[in-house]
Design a protein around this motif. Structure first.
Motif, mmCIF file in Angstrom:
data_model
loop_
_atom_site.group_PDB
_atom_site.id
_atom_site.type_symbol
_atom_site.label_atom_id
_atom_site.label_comp_id
_atom_site.label_asym_id
_atom_site.label_seq_id
_atom_site.Cartn_x
_atom_site.Cartn_y
_atom_site.Cartn_z
ATOM 1 N N SER A 4 0.819 -1.207 0.000
ATOM 2 C CA SER A 4 0.000 0.000 0.000
ATOM 3 C C SER A 4 0.865 1.274 0.000
ATOM 4 C CB SER A 4 -0.933 0.008 1.215
ATOM 5 O OG SER A 4 -0.177 -0.059 2.404
ATOM 6 N N LYS A 5 2.081 1.185 0.506
ATOM 7 C CA LYS A 5 3.034 2.303 0.465
ATOM 8 C C LYS A 5 4.343 1.752 -0.096
ATOM 9 C CE LYS A 5 1.116 4.864 4.314
ATOM 10 N NZ LYS A 5 1.384 5.502 5.608
ATOM 11 N N PRO A 6 4.427 1.562 -1.412
ATOM 12 C CA PRO A 6 5.588 0.882 -1.993
ATOM 13 C C PRO A 6 6.883 1.686 -1.895
ATOM 14 C CG PRO A 6 4.161 1.707 -3.725
ATOM 15 C CD PRO A 6 3.451 1.964 -2.425
ATOM 16 N N MET A 7 7.979 0.953 -1.786
ATOM 17 C CA MET A 7 9.318 1.552 -1.838
ATOM 18 C C MET A 7 9.601 1.982 -3.257
ATOM 19 S SD MET A 7 12.115 -0.864 -0.043
ATOM 20 C CE MET A 7 11.573 -1.916 1.239
ATOM 21 N N ASN A 8 10.574 2.855 -3.401
ATOM 22 C CA ASN A 8 11.013 3.142 -4.758
ATOM 23 C C ASN A 8 11.828 1.945 -5.266
ATOM 24 O OD1 ASN A 8 13.626 3.393 -3.743
ATOM 25 N ND2 ASN A 8 13.510 5.615 -3.637
ATOM 26 N N ASN A 9 12.102 1.915 -6.550
ATOM 27 C CA ASN A 9 12.768 0.760 -7.153
ATOM 28 C C ASN A 9 14.159 0.529 -6.579
ATOM 29 O OD1 ASN A 9 10.509 0.365 -8.697
ATOM 30 N ND2 ASN A 9 11.376 1.258 -10.557
ATOM 31 N N LEU A 10 14.898 1.596 -6.337
ATOM 32 C CA LEU A 10 16.229 1.455 -5.766
ATOM 33 C C LEU A 10 16.157 0.884 -4.346
ATOM 34 C CD1 LEU A 10 19.191 1.927 -6.378
ATOM 35 C CD2 LEU A 10 18.950 4.209 -5.415
ATOM 36 N N GLY A 11 15.145 1.279 -3.600
ATOM 37 C CA GLY A 11 14.968 0.768 -2.236
ATOM 38 C C GLY A 11 14.682 -0.712 -2.206
ATOM 39 N N ILE A 12 13.828 -1.192 -3.113
ATOM 40 C CA ILE A 12 13.496 -2.614 -3.127
ATOM 41 C C ILE A 12 14.673 -3.459 -3.596
ATOM 42 C CG2 ILE A 12 12.458 -2.894 -5.416
ATOM 43 C CD1 ILE A 12 10.128 -4.337 -3.873
ATOM 44 N N ILE A 13 15.483 -2.912 -4.505
ATOM 45 C CA ILE A 13 16.704 -3.617 -4.920
ATOM 46 C C ILE A 13 17.697 -3.681 -3.760
ATOM 47 C CG2 ILE A 13 18.730 -3.467 -6.433
ATOM 48 C CD1 ILE A 13 16.813 -2.299 -8.571
ATOM 49 N N GLY A 14 17.866 -2.577 -3.050
ATOM 50 C CA GLY A 14 18.747 -2.547 -1.888
ATOM 51 C C GLY A 14 18.288 -3.500 -0.791
ATOM 52 N N PHE A 15 16.977 -3.567 -0.563
ATOM 53 C CA PHE A 15 16.419 -4.483 0.429
ATOM 54 C C PHE A 15 16.771 -5.927 0.077
ATOM 55 C CE2 PHE A 15 12.784 -7.150 1.770
ATOM 56 C CZ PHE A 15 12.867 -6.959 3.135
ATOM 57 N N ASN A 16 16.670 -6.277 -1.195
ATOM 58 C CA ASN A 16 16.971 -7.642 -1.614
ATOM 59 C C ASN A 16 18.463 -7.949 -1.534
ATOM 60 O OD1 ASN A 16 14.501 -9.109 -2.351
ATOM 61 N ND2 ASN A 16 14.180 -7.295 -3.595
ATOM 62 N N PHE A 17 19.319 -6.979 -1.830
ATOM 63 C CA PHE A 17 20.752 -7.202 -1.655
ATOM 64 C C PHE A 17 21.098 -7.390 -0.184
ATOM 65 C CE2 PHE A 17 21.677 -5.519 -5.987
ATOM 66 C CZ PHE A 17 22.476 -6.582 -6.386
ATOM 67 N N PHE A 18 20.451 -6.624 0.683
ATOM 68 C CA PHE A 18 20.660 -6.792 2.124
ATOM 69 C C PHE A 18 20.225 -8.186 2.570
ATOM 70 C CE2 PHE A 18 19.092 -6.567 6.497
ATOM 71 C CZ PHE A 18 20.243 -6.151 7.140
ATOM 72 N N ASN A 19 19.059 -8.627 2.099
ATOM 73 C CA ASN A 19 18.580 -9.969 2.454
ATOM 74 C C ASN A 19 19.511 -11.055 1.944
ATOM 75 O OD1 ASN A 19 16.357 -9.179 3.907
ATOM 76 N ND2 ASN A 19 14.985 -9.243 2.146
ATOM 77 N N LEU A 20 20.001 -10.910 0.729
ATOM 78 C CA LEU A 20 20.951 -11.879 0.178
ATOM 79 C C LEU A 20 22.235 -11.894 1.004
ATOM 80 C CD1 LEU A 20 21.723 -13.896 -2.023
ATOM 81 C CD2 LEU A 20 22.560 -11.963 -3.367
ATOM 82 N N GLY A 21 22.713 -10.733 1.393
ATOM 83 C CA GLY A 21 23.892 -10.658 2.247
ATOM 84 C C GLY A 21 23.674 -11.338 3.588
ATOM 85 N N THR A 22 22.488 -11.184 4.156
ATOM 86 C CA THR A 22 22.163 -11.835 5.425
ATOM 87 C C THR A 22 22.166 -13.350 5.267
ATOM 88 O OG1 THR A 22 20.830 -9.932 6.107
ATOM 89 C CG2 THR A 22 20.438 -11.992 7.269
ATOM 90 N N LEU A 23 21.577 -13.849 4.190
ATOM 91 C CA LEU A 23 21.582 -15.296 3.928
ATOM 92 C C LEU A 23 23.010 -15.829 3.802
ATOM 93 C CD1 LEU A 23 18.743 -15.781 1.286
ATOM 94 C CD2 LEU A 23 18.795 -16.667 3.608
ATOM 95 N N LEU A 24 23.827 -15.146 3.031
ATOM 96 C CA LEU A 24 25.208 -15.588 2.834
ATOM 97 C C LEU A 24 26.008 -15.502 4.126
ATOM 98 C CD1 LEU A 24 25.940 -13.967 -0.638
ATOM 99 C CD2 LEU A 24 25.456 -16.381 -0.131
ATOM 100 N N PHE A 25 25.738 -14.475 4.932
ATOM 101 C CA PHE A 25 26.431 -14.313 6.210
ATOM 102 C C PHE A 25 26.114 -15.473 7.156
ATOM 103 C CE2 PHE A 25 26.795 -12.356 10.473
ATOM 104 C CZ PHE A 25 28.143 -12.063 10.441
ATOM 105 N N PHE A 26 24.839 -15.848 7.270
ATOM 106 C CA PHE A 26 24.459 -16.964 8.133
ATOM 107 C C PHE A 26 25.026 -18.288 7.613
ATOM 108 C CE2 PHE A 26 21.640 -14.149 10.317
ATOM 109 C CZ PHE A 26 21.462 -14.732 11.556
ATOM 110 N N ARG A 27 25.134 -18.417 6.305
ATOM 111 C CA ARG A 27 25.711 -19.623 5.716
ATOM 112 C C ARG A 27 27.210 -19.700 6.012
ATOM 113 N NH1 ARG A 27 25.430 -24.540 4.804
ATOM 114 N NH2 ARG A 27 26.233 -25.302 2.862
ATOM 115 N N TRP A 28 27.881 -18.562 6.096
ATOM 116 C CA TRP A 28 29.322 -18.485 6.302
ATOM 117 C C TRP A 28 29.725 -18.691 7.757
ATOM 118 C CZ3 TRP A 28 32.098 -13.479 7.435
ATOM 119 C CH2 TRP A 28 33.487 -13.654 7.419
#
Length: 95
Positions: free
Chosen positions: A47-71
């Motif tokens: 209902s209150k969407p992020m801008n495109n750069l924000g959603i890309i940044g959010f996904n990079f942060f999530n990917l980094g978190t996944l890789l960090f926990f795996r490491w």
């Protein structure tokens, strides 16, 4: 075994809990779904969407978190020299 002999112990632990990975992957999945919906399908996500750069940044942060926990690992060694503990990437201790 005589009393003056010390038995060696070596162990390596990782984050293998199913519930932790289910939670991390669910958060990552929602982010990927939102990115696909907003960037590819051109439909605002939420209902209150992020801008495109924000959603890309959010996904990079999530990917980094996944890789960090795996490491992350906890190495433990007990021998006649003492106790060695290494929690990658945070702490190394020897007693």
């Amino acid at each position: 075994m005589q009393n003056n002999e010390v038995q060696n112990f070596i162990e390596s632990q990782r984050f293998n809990q199913w519930w932790l990975w289910a939670l991390l992957l669910a958060i990552f999945g929602v982010g990927i779904y939102g990115m696909i919906q907003q960037l590819i399908l051109d439909v605002p996500f939420g209902s209150k969407p992020m801008n495109n750069l924000g959603i890309i940044g959010f996904n990079f942060f999530n990917l980094g978190t996944l890789l960090f926990f795996r490491w992350m690992r906890l190495y433990t060694r007990i021998d006649d020299k003492g106790i060695y503990m290494r929690f990658v990437p945070f702490k190394t201790k020897f007693h």
